[in-house]
Design a protein around this motif. Structure first.
Motif, mmCIF file in Angstrom:
data_model
loop_
_atom_site.group_PDB
_atom_site.id
_atom_site.type_symbol
_atom_site.label_atom_id
_atom_site.label_comp_id
_atom_site.label_asym_id
_atom_site.label_seq_id
_atom_site.Cartn_x
_atom_site.Cartn_y
_atom_site.Cartn_z
ATOM 1 N N CYS A 1 47.770 37.895 48.997
ATOM 2 C CA CYS A 1 46.958 37.146 49.973
ATOM 3 C C CYS A 1 46.668 35.760 49.371
ATOM 4 N N PRO A 2 47.182 34.696 49.983
ATOM 5 C CA PRO A 2 46.980 33.367 49.413
ATOM 6 C C PRO A 2 45.517 32.931 49.440
ATOM 7 N N TYR A 3 44.736 33.532 50.337
ATOM 8 C CA TYR A 3 43.307 33.179 50.419
ATOM 9 C C TYR A 3 42.546 33.831 49.267
ATOM 10 N N MET A 4 42.771 35.116 49.076
ATOM 11 C CA MET A 4 42.078 35.823 47.992
ATOM 12 C C MET A 4 42.432 35.197 46.637
ATOM 13 N N LYS A 5 43.702 34.763 46.532
ATOM 14 C CA LYS A 5 44.164 34.252 45.250
ATOM 15 C C LYS A 5 43.644 32.847 44.954
ATOM 16 N N LYS A 6 42.905 32.243 45.870
ATOM 17 C CA LYS A 6 42.269 30.954 45.568
ATOM 18 C C LYS A 6 41.094 31.134 44.613
ATOM 19 N N ILE A 7 40.581 32.359 44.527
ATOM 20 C CA ILE A 7 39.412 32.598 43.664
ATOM 21 C C ILE A 7 39.896 32.838 42.230
ATOM 22 N N THR A 8 39.355 32.038 41.315
ATOM 23 C CA THR A 8 39.754 32.131 39.897
ATOM 24 C C THR A 8 38.491 32.168 39.018
ATOM 25 N N LEU A 9 38.663 32.582 37.774
ATOM 26 C CA LEU A 9 37.539 32.575 36.831
ATOM 27 C C LEU A 9 36.976 31.167 36.682
ATOM 28 N N GLU A 10 37.898 30.206 36.652
ATOM 29 C CA GLU A 10 37.482 28.807 36.463
ATOM 30 C C GLU A 10 36.547 28.352 37.600
ATOM 31 N N LYS A 11 36.912 28.700 38.837
ATOM 32 C CA LYS A 11 36.077 28.277 39.975
ATOM 33 C C LYS A 11 34.747 29.055 40.008
ATOM 34 N N ILE A 12 34.788 30.310 39.577
ATOM 35 C CA ILE A 12 33.534 31.086 39.517
ATOM 36 C C ILE A 12 32.582 30.440 38.508
ATOM 37 N N LEU A 13 33.119 30.089 37.338
ATOM 38 C CA LEU A 13 32.273 29.446 36.318
ATOM 39 C C LEU A 13 31.751 28.108 36.850
ATOM 40 N N TYR A 14 32.613 27.394 37.542
ATOM 41 C CA TYR A 14 32.226 26.070 38.060
ATOM 42 C C TYR A 14 31.049 26.178 39.043
ATOM 43 N N VAL A 15 31.129 27.092 40.019
ATOM 44 C CA VAL A 15 30.024 27.170 40.993
ATOM 45 C C VAL A 15 28.745 27.701 40.352
ATOM 46 N N LEU A 16 28.895 28.603 39.395
ATOM 47 C CA LEU A 16 27.686 29.104 38.715
ATOM 48 C C LEU A 16 27.041 28.008 37.871
ATOM 49 N N HIS A 17 27.888 27.153 37.293
ATOM 50 C CA HIS A 17 27.364 26.063 36.455
ATOM 51 C C HIS A 17 26.708 24.979 37.315
ATOM 52 N N THR A 18 27.398 24.580 38.388
ATOM 53 C CA THR A 18 26.921 23.435 39.195
ATOM 54 C C THR A 18 26.022 23.862 40.352
ATOM 55 N N MET A 19 26.115 25.138 40.745
ATOM 56 C CA MET A 19 25.459 25.656 41.958
ATOM 57 C C MET A 19 26.005 24.956 43.213
ATOM 58 N N ASP A 20 27.229 24.436 43.108
ATOM 59 C CA ASP A 20 27.933 23.933 44.295
ATOM 60 C C ASP A 20 28.477 25.137 45.066
ATOM 61 N N GLY A 21 28.968 24.874 46.275
ATOM 62 C CA GLY A 21 29.614 25.942 47.037
ATOM 63 C C GLY A 21 28.621 26.899 47.682
ATOM 64 N N GLN A 22 27.427 26.368 48.052
ATOM 65 C CA GLN A 22 26.423 27.237 48.686
ATOM 66 C C GLN A 22 26.793 27.461 50.153
ATOM 67 N N VAL A 23 26.774 28.715 50.561
ATOM 68 C CA VAL A 23 27.145 29.076 51.931
ATOM 69 C C VAL A 23 25.886 29.043 52.803
ATOM 70 N N GLU A 24 25.976 28.331 53.922
ATOM 71 C CA GLU A 24 24.844 28.257 54.850
ATOM 72 C C GLU A 24 25.290 28.761 56.221
ATOM 73 N N VAL A 25 24.412 29.456 56.899
ATOM 74 C CA VAL A 25 24.714 29.898 58.262
ATOM 75 C C VAL A 25 23.527 29.483 59.131
#
Ligand code: 13P
Ligand code: SF4
Length: 346
Positions: free
Chosen positions: A298-322
Protein backbone atom coordinates in the motif's frame (compact mmCIF):
# COMPACT_ATOMS: atom_id res chain seq x y z
CA UNK A 1 19.72 14.01 3.59
CA UNK A 2 15.96 14.50 3.74
CA UNK A 3 14.47 17.69 5.16
CA UNK A 4 13.44 15.70 8.25
CA UNK A 5 16.96 14.31 8.77
CA UNK A 6 18.44 17.80 8.46
CA UNK A 7 16.31 19.08 11.32
CA UNK A 8 16.46 15.93 13.45
CA UNK A 9 20.25 15.62 13.14
CA UNK A 10 20.58 18.87 15.13
CA UNK A 11 18.90 17.22 18.14
CA UNK A 12 19.55 13.48 17.97
CA UNK A 13 22.44 11.19 17.10
CA UNK A 14 20.83 9.18 14.32
CA UNK A 15 23.90 7.54 12.81
CA UNK A 16 23.53 3.76 12.23
CA UNK A 17 24.73 2.03 15.38
CA UNK A 18 25.52 -1.70 15.74
CA UNK A 19 26.43 -0.97 19.40
CA UNK A 20 22.96 0.41 20.07
CA UNK A 21 21.48 -2.68 18.38
CA UNK A 22 23.28 -4.83 20.99
CA UNK A 23 21.72 -2.74 23.77
CA UNK A 24 18.27 -3.15 22.20
CA UNK A 25 18.32 -6.93 21.73
CA UNK A 26 14.90 -7.32 23.40
CA UNK A 27 13.30 -5.09 20.75
CA UNK A 28 15.28 -6.65 17.90
CA UNK A 29 14.18 -10.13 18.96
CA UNK A 30 10.60 -9.21 17.97
CA UNK A 31 11.60 -8.72 14.33
CA UNK A 32 14.83 -10.66 13.78
CA UNK A 33 13.22 -13.06 11.31
CA UNK A 34 12.39 -10.24 8.93
CA UNK A 35 14.84 -7.37 9.65
CA UNK A 36 18.58 -7.92 9.03
CA UNK A 37 21.16 -6.76 11.65
CA UNK A 38 22.51 -3.96 9.36
CA UNK A 39 18.95 -2.70 8.81
CA UNK A 40 18.24 -2.79 12.54
CA UNK A 41 21.44 -0.79 13.16
CA UNK A 42 19.90 1.94 10.96
CA UNK A 43 16.54 1.81 12.77
CA UNK A 44 17.88 1.54 16.34
CA UNK A 45 18.74 5.25 16.94
CA UNK A 46 15.28 6.28 15.70
CA UNK A 47 13.53 3.67 17.83
CA UNK A 48 15.49 4.78 20.91
CA UNK A 49 14.75 8.49 20.31
CA UNK A 50 11.03 7.90 19.60
CA UNK A 51 10.52 5.72 22.68
CA UNK A 52 12.20 8.34 24.91
CA UNK A 53 10.20 11.20 23.38
CA UNK A 54 6.93 9.31 23.81
CA UNK A 55 7.49 9.35 27.59
CA UNK A 56 8.32 13.06 27.57
CA UNK A 57 5.17 13.93 25.60
CA UNK A 58 2.90 11.38 27.32
CA UNK A 59 2.22 10.00 23.86
CA UNK A 60 1.11 6.64 22.54
CA UNK A 61 1.63 5.26 19.07
CA UNK A 62 -1.26 3.35 17.51
CA UNK A 63 0.18 1.11 14.79
CA UNK A 64 -1.87 -0.55 12.08
CA UNK A 65 -1.04 -4.11 11.05
CA UNK A 66 0.25 -2.77 7.69
CA UNK A 67 3.08 -0.73 9.22
CA UNK A 68 6.64 -1.85 8.53
CA UNK A 69 8.12 -4.18 11.22
CA UNK A 70 10.41 -1.54 12.74
CA UNK A 71 7.34 0.64 13.41
CA UNK A 72 5.03 -2.22 14.34
CA UNK A 73 7.47 -3.93 16.75
CA UNK A 74 9.86 -1.09 17.56
CA UNK A 75 7.74 1.87 18.63
CA UNK A 76 4.00 1.04 18.58
CA UNK A 77 2.25 0.86 21.96
CA UNK A 78 -0.83 -0.78 20.49
CA UNK A 79 -1.14 -2.62 17.19
CA UNK A 80 -4.18 -4.02 15.48
CA UNK A 81 -6.81 -3.71 12.79
CA UNK A 82 -8.95 -0.65 12.13
CA UNK A 83 -11.59 -1.61 14.70
CA UNK A 84 -9.07 -2.38 17.45
CA UNK A 85 -7.24 0.90 16.86
CA UNK A 86 -10.49 2.91 16.91
CA UNK A 87 -11.50 1.25 20.18
CA UNK A 88 -8.08 1.93 21.66
CA UNK A 89 -8.22 5.59 20.59
CA UNK A 90 -11.47 6.02 22.49
CA UNK A 91 -10.09 4.64 25.77
CA UNK A 92 -6.33 5.24 25.85
CA UNK A 93 -4.99 7.57 28.54
CA UNK A 94 -2.43 9.89 26.96
CA UNK A 95 -2.12 13.51 25.90
CA UNK A 96 -0.92 12.67 22.41
CA UNK A 97 -1.80 9.94 19.91
CA UNK A 98 0.57 9.34 17.01
CA UNK A 99 -1.30 7.48 14.30
CA UNK A 100 1.01 5.04 12.56
CA UNK A 101 -1.47 4.35 9.80
CA UNK A 102 -3.37 6.37 7.23
CA UNK A 103 -5.23 9.66 7.48
CA UNK A 104 -8.76 8.32 7.98
CA UNK A 105 -7.47 6.40 11.03
CA UNK A 106 -6.04 9.59 12.54
CA UNK A 107 -9.33 11.39 11.90
CA UNK A 108 -11.21 8.56 13.59
CA UNK A 109 -8.91 8.87 16.63
CA UNK A 110 -9.50 12.64 16.75
CA UNK A 111 -13.28 12.16 16.43
CA UNK A 112 -13.24 9.72 19.36
CA UNK A 113 -10.73 11.67 21.47
CA UNK A 114 -11.22 15.35 20.58
CA UNK A 115 -9.37 16.50 23.71
CA UNK A 116 -6.18 14.71 22.66
CA UNK A 117 -3.57 15.91 20.21
CA UNK A 118 -3.55 13.51 17.27
CA UNK A 119 -0.41 13.55 15.12
CA UNK A 120 -0.22 12.27 11.58
CA UNK A 121 3.40 11.60 10.46
CA UNK A 122 2.48 12.26 6.82
CA UNK A 123 -0.73 14.05 5.85
CA UNK A 124 -0.45 12.57 2.34
CA UNK A 125 -0.97 9.03 3.64
CA UNK A 126 -4.47 8.71 2.21
CA UNK A 127 -6.50 5.74 1.02
CA UNK A 128 -8.05 4.96 -2.37
CA UNK A 129 -11.31 4.02 -0.65
CA UNK A 130 -11.54 7.21 1.42
CA UNK A 131 -10.79 9.24 -1.71
CA UNK A 132 -13.53 7.52 -3.74
CA UNK A 133 -16.54 9.11 -2.04
CA UNK A 134 -17.71 12.44 -0.59
CA UNK A 135 -20.73 13.37 1.53
CA UNK A 136 -22.52 14.26 -1.75
CA UNK A 137 -22.03 10.64 -2.85
CA UNK A 138 -23.83 9.48 0.29
CA UNK A 139 -26.74 11.83 -0.48
CA UNK A 140 -26.83 10.44 -4.05
CA UNK A 141 -27.19 6.92 -2.68
CA UNK A 142 -29.89 8.00 -0.22
CA UNK A 143 -31.84 9.60 -3.10
CA UNK A 144 -31.51 6.41 -5.16
CA UNK A 145 -32.57 4.10 -2.30
CA UNK A 146 -34.97 6.14 -0.15
CA UNK A 147 -35.18 5.02 3.47
CA UNK A 148 -32.23 2.59 3.22
CA UNK A 149 -29.70 3.04 6.05
CA UNK A 150 -26.10 3.88 5.13
CA UNK A 151 -23.26 1.76 6.53
CA UNK A 152 -19.92 3.39 5.74
CA UNK A 153 -16.58 1.67 6.04
CA UNK A 154 -14.23 3.47 8.48
CA UNK A 155 -12.00 3.99 5.42
CA UNK A 156 -13.82 7.30 4.78
CA UNK A 157 -13.40 10.97 5.64
CA UNK A 158 -15.05 12.51 8.70
CA UNK A 159 -17.59 14.25 6.38
CA UNK A 160 -18.66 10.90 4.91
CA UNK A 161 -18.91 9.33 8.37
CA UNK A 162 -21.03 12.31 9.47
CA UNK A 163 -23.41 11.75 6.54
CA UNK A 164 -23.76 8.02 7.34
CA UNK A 165 -25.92 6.16 9.87
CA UNK A 166 -23.27 3.80 11.21
CA UNK A 167 -19.71 2.75 10.38
CA UNK A 168 -18.22 -0.69 9.98
CA UNK A 169 -14.79 -2.24 9.55
CA UNK A 170 -13.90 -5.44 7.78
CA UNK A 171 -14.02 -7.31 11.10
CA UNK A 172 -17.63 -6.41 11.94
CA UNK A 173 -19.28 -5.57 8.59
CA UNK A 174 -21.37 -8.76 8.37
CA UNK A 175 -22.60 -8.43 11.96
CA UNK A 176 -23.39 -4.71 11.62
CA UNK A 177 -25.37 -5.19 8.40
CA UNK A 178 -27.18 -8.16 9.94
CA UNK A 179 -28.11 -6.15 13.03
CA UNK A 180 -29.70 -3.34 11.03
CA UNK A 181 -33.46 -3.56 10.76
CA UNK A 182 -33.90 -2.97 7.04
CA UNK A 183 -34.23 -5.16 3.96
CA UNK A 184 -32.04 -2.90 1.83
CA UNK A 185 -28.75 -1.55 3.18
CA UNK A 186 -26.43 0.91 1.44
CA UNK A 187 -22.74 0.09 1.92
CA UNK A 188 -20.04 2.59 0.98
CA UNK A 189 -17.44 2.97 -0.39
CA UNK A 190 -15.95 -0.51 -0.94
CA UNK A 191 -17.86 -2.40 -3.62
CA UNK A 192 -15.96 -5.63 -2.89
CA UNK A 193 -16.42 -5.60 0.87
CA UNK A 194 -20.12 -4.91 0.22
CA UNK A 195 -20.42 -7.84 -2.21
CA UNK A 196 -18.58 -10.14 0.19
CA UNK A 197 -20.97 -9.06 2.96
CA UNK A 198 -23.96 -9.53 0.63
CA UNK A 199 -22.87 -13.17 0.17
CA UNK A 200 -23.22 -13.72 3.91
CA UNK A 201 -26.42 -11.88 4.81
CA UNK A 202 -30.06 -12.23 3.86
CA UNK A 203 -30.50 -8.61 2.75
CA UNK A 204 -30.31 -6.54 -0.38
CA UNK A 205 -26.91 -4.79 -0.14
CA UNK A 206 -26.39 -1.93 -2.59
CA UNK A 207 -23.01 -0.29 -2.87
CA UNK A 208 -20.75 2.51 -4.06
CA UNK A 209 -18.14 1.55 -6.70
CA UNK A 210 -14.97 2.29 -4.65
CA UNK A 211 -12.10 -0.15 -4.22
CA UNK A 212 -8.78 -0.64 -2.46
CA UNK A 213 -5.84 -0.38 -4.86
CA UNK A 214 -3.98 -3.06 -2.93
CA UNK A 215 -6.65 -5.78 -2.82
CA UNK A 216 -8.36 -5.17 -6.16
CA UNK A 217 -5.17 -6.29 -7.95
CA UNK A 218 -5.56 -9.94 -7.02
CA UNK A 219 -7.39 -12.22 -9.45
CA UNK A 220 -8.88 -15.69 -8.91
CA UNK A 221 -6.41 -16.99 -11.53
CA UNK A 222 -3.51 -15.73 -9.34
CA UNK A 223 -4.80 -17.87 -6.49
CA UNK A 224 -5.44 -20.93 -8.68
CA UNK A 225 -1.94 -20.67 -10.17
CA UNK A 226 -0.37 -20.20 -6.79
CA UNK A 227 -2.20 -23.22 -5.38
CA UNK A 228 -1.13 -25.45 -8.25
CA UNK A 229 2.52 -24.36 -7.98
CA UNK A 230 2.57 -24.61 -4.16
CA UNK A 231 0.25 -27.44 -3.11
CA UNK A 232 -0.77 -27.38 0.53
CA UNK A 233 -0.40 -23.60 0.99
CA UNK A 234 -3.29 -22.02 2.88
CA UNK A 235 -4.62 -18.98 0.98
CA UNK A 236 -6.03 -16.28 3.25
CA UNK A 237 -7.73 -13.24 1.71
CA UNK A 238 -8.80 -9.87 3.10
CA UNK A 239 -12.49 -9.06 2.34
CA UNK A 240 -11.46 -5.96 0.37
CA UNK A 241 -10.51 -8.48 -2.36
CA UNK A 242 -13.08 -9.09 -5.11
CA UNK A 243 -15.63 -11.83 -4.23
CA UNK A 244 -14.29 -14.26 -6.87
CA UNK A 245 -10.87 -13.99 -5.16
CA UNK A 246 -12.40 -14.57 -1.71
CA UNK A 247 -14.22 -17.60 -3.16
CA UNK A 248 -10.85 -19.14 -4.16
CA UNK A 249 -9.35 -18.58 -0.70
CA UNK A 250 -9.44 -20.97 2.28
CA UNK A 251 -10.38 -18.16 4.67
CA UNK A 252 -11.27 -14.49 4.53
CA UNK A 253 -11.01 -12.00 7.36
CA UNK A 254 -9.87 -8.57 8.51
CA UNK A 255 -6.21 -8.17 9.38
CA UNK A 256 -6.91 -9.26 12.98
CA UNK A 257 -9.06 -12.10 11.62
CA UNK A 258 -6.11 -13.20 9.49
CA UNK A 259 -3.79 -13.15 12.52
CA UNK A 260 -6.26 -15.19 14.58
CA UNK A 261 -6.76 -17.72 11.80
CA UNK A 262 -3.03 -18.29 11.26
CA UNK A 263 -2.39 -18.41 15.05
CA UNK A 264 -5.16 -20.97 15.60
CA UNK A 265 -4.54 -23.11 12.52
CA UNK A 266 -0.74 -22.85 12.24
CA UNK A 267 -0.61 -24.02 8.62
CA UNK A 268 2.79 -25.18 7.40
CA UNK A 269 2.66 -22.61 4.58
CA UNK A 270 0.41 -19.58 4.22
CA UNK A 271 -0.06 -16.94 1.57
CA UNK A 272 -1.72 -13.77 2.81
CA UNK A 273 -3.74 -12.14 0.03
CA UNK A 274 -3.28 -8.66 1.45
CA UNK A 275 -0.73 -5.91 2.11
CA UNK A 276 2.92 -7.07 2.35
CA UNK A 277 3.66 -6.02 5.94
CA UNK A 278 0.92 -8.23 7.37
CA UNK A 279 3.00 -11.39 6.91
CA UNK A 280 6.31 -9.78 7.92
CA UNK A 281 4.80 -8.43 11.14
CA UNK A 282 3.43 -11.74 12.35
CA UNK A 283 6.30 -13.93 11.09
CA UNK A 284 8.33 -13.73 14.31
CA UNK A 285 5.50 -14.77 16.58
CA UNK A 286 4.66 -17.71 14.28
CA UNK A 287 8.02 -19.35 13.51
CA UNK A 288 6.33 -22.63 12.58
CA UNK A 289 4.49 -21.00 9.65
CA UNK A 290 6.25 -20.29 6.37
CA UNK A 291 4.77 -17.21 4.74
CA UNK A 292 5.07 -17.47 0.99
CA UNK A 293 3.97 -15.83 -2.19
CA UNK A 294 3.74 -12.40 -3.69
CA UNK A 295 2.05 -9.56 -1.85
CA UNK A 296 0.94 -6.03 -2.71
CA UNK A 297 2.29 -2.88 -1.09
CA UNK A 298 0.00 0.00 0.00
CA UNK A 299 1.76 3.20 -1.13
CA UNK A 300 -0.20 5.21 1.44
CA UNK A 301 0.71 3.06 4.43
CA UNK A 302 4.32 3.01 3.28
CA UNK A 303 4.55 6.81 3.56
CA UNK A 304 4.82 6.37 7.33
CA UNK A 305 8.44 5.98 8.46
CA UNK A 306 10.35 6.10 11.75
CA UNK A 307 11.91 9.35 10.61
CA UNK A 308 8.52 11.05 10.12
CA UNK A 309 7.22 9.68 13.43
CA UNK A 310 10.23 11.15 15.25
CA UNK A 311 9.78 14.41 13.35
CA UNK A 312 6.13 14.95 14.35
CA UNK A 313 6.79 13.95 17.94
CA UNK A 314 9.72 16.38 18.08
CA UNK A 315 8.02 19.33 16.36
CA UNK A 316 4.37 18.53 17.21
CA UNK A 317 3.62 19.29 13.55
CA UNK A 318 1.02 17.23 11.71
CA UNK A 319 -1.86 17.84 14.14
CA UNK A 320 -5.15 16.45 12.83
CA UNK A 321 -8.18 18.70 13.23
CA UNK A 322 -11.81 17.90 12.49
CA UNK A 323 -14.52 20.57 12.35
CA UNK A 324 -16.49 20.33 15.63
CA UNK A 325 -19.92 19.99 13.99
CA UNK A 326 -18.70 17.33 11.52
CA UNK A 327 -16.87 15.52 14.34
CA UNK A 328 -20.01 15.41 16.48
CA UNK A 329 -22.05 13.77 13.70
CA UNK A 330 -19.20 11.45 12.67
CA UNK A 331 -18.74 10.39 16.31
CA UNK A 332 -22.32 9.22 16.34
CA UNK A 333 -21.65 6.80 13.43
CA UNK A 334 -18.33 5.55 14.81
CA UNK A 335 -19.63 5.20 18.38
CA UNK A 336 -22.72 3.32 17.13
CA UNK A 337 -20.33 0.83 15.50
CA UNK A 338 -18.17 0.49 18.62
CA UNK A 339 -21.18 0.06 20.91
CA UNK A 340 -22.71 -2.58 18.66
CA UNK A 341 -19.37 -4.39 18.28
CA UNK A 342 -18.96 -4.49 22.09
CA UNK A 343 -22.54 -5.71 22.50
CA UNK A 344 -21.88 -8.49 19.98
CA UNK A 345 -18.62 -9.40 21.77
CA UNK A 346 -16.42 -8.56 18.76
P1 13P B 1 -8.43 -3.92 8.71
O1 13P B 1 -7.14 -3.80 9.44
O2 13P B 1 -9.55 -3.37 9.51
O3 13P B 1 -8.68 -5.33 8.24
O4 13P B 1 -8.36 -2.98 7.42
C1 13P B 1 -7.49 -3.17 6.39
C2 13P B 1 -7.18 -1.92 5.67
O5 13P B 1 -7.04 -1.90 4.48
C3 13P B 1 -6.96 -0.71 6.42
O6 13P B 1 -6.62 0.27 5.57
FE1 SF4 C 1 -6.68 2.13 1.74
FE2 SF4 C 1 -6.22 -0.26 0.69
FE3 SF4 C 1 -4.18 1.17 1.56
FE4 SF4 C 1 -5.91 0.14 3.33
S1 SF4 C 1 -4.56 -0.99 2.00
S2 SF4 C 1 -5.10 2.22 3.31
S3 SF4 C 1 -7.81 0.24 2.15
S4 SF4 C 1 -5.54 1.72 -0.13
Amino acid sequence: MTVYQNILAQHYDLAPSPGLSDEMQDIYARMDRVVTPPDFAIHAPYIKAINALKKERNAVILGHNYMTPEIYHGVSDFVGDSLQLAMKASEVEADVIVQAGVHFMAETSKILSPEKTVLMPDMAAGCSLAESITAEGIEEMRAKYPGAPVVSYVNTTAEVKAASDICCTSSNAVQIVNAIEADTVIMTPDQYLAQNVANEVDKNVVFWPGSCIVHEQYTPQDLRDFRSWNPGTRLIAHPECPPDVVAEADFSGSTSGILKYVTDEKPEKAMLITECSMATNIADQLPEVEFVGPCNMCPYMKKITLEKILYVLHTMDGQVEVDAEVAEKARHSVQAMIDLSKKLGL
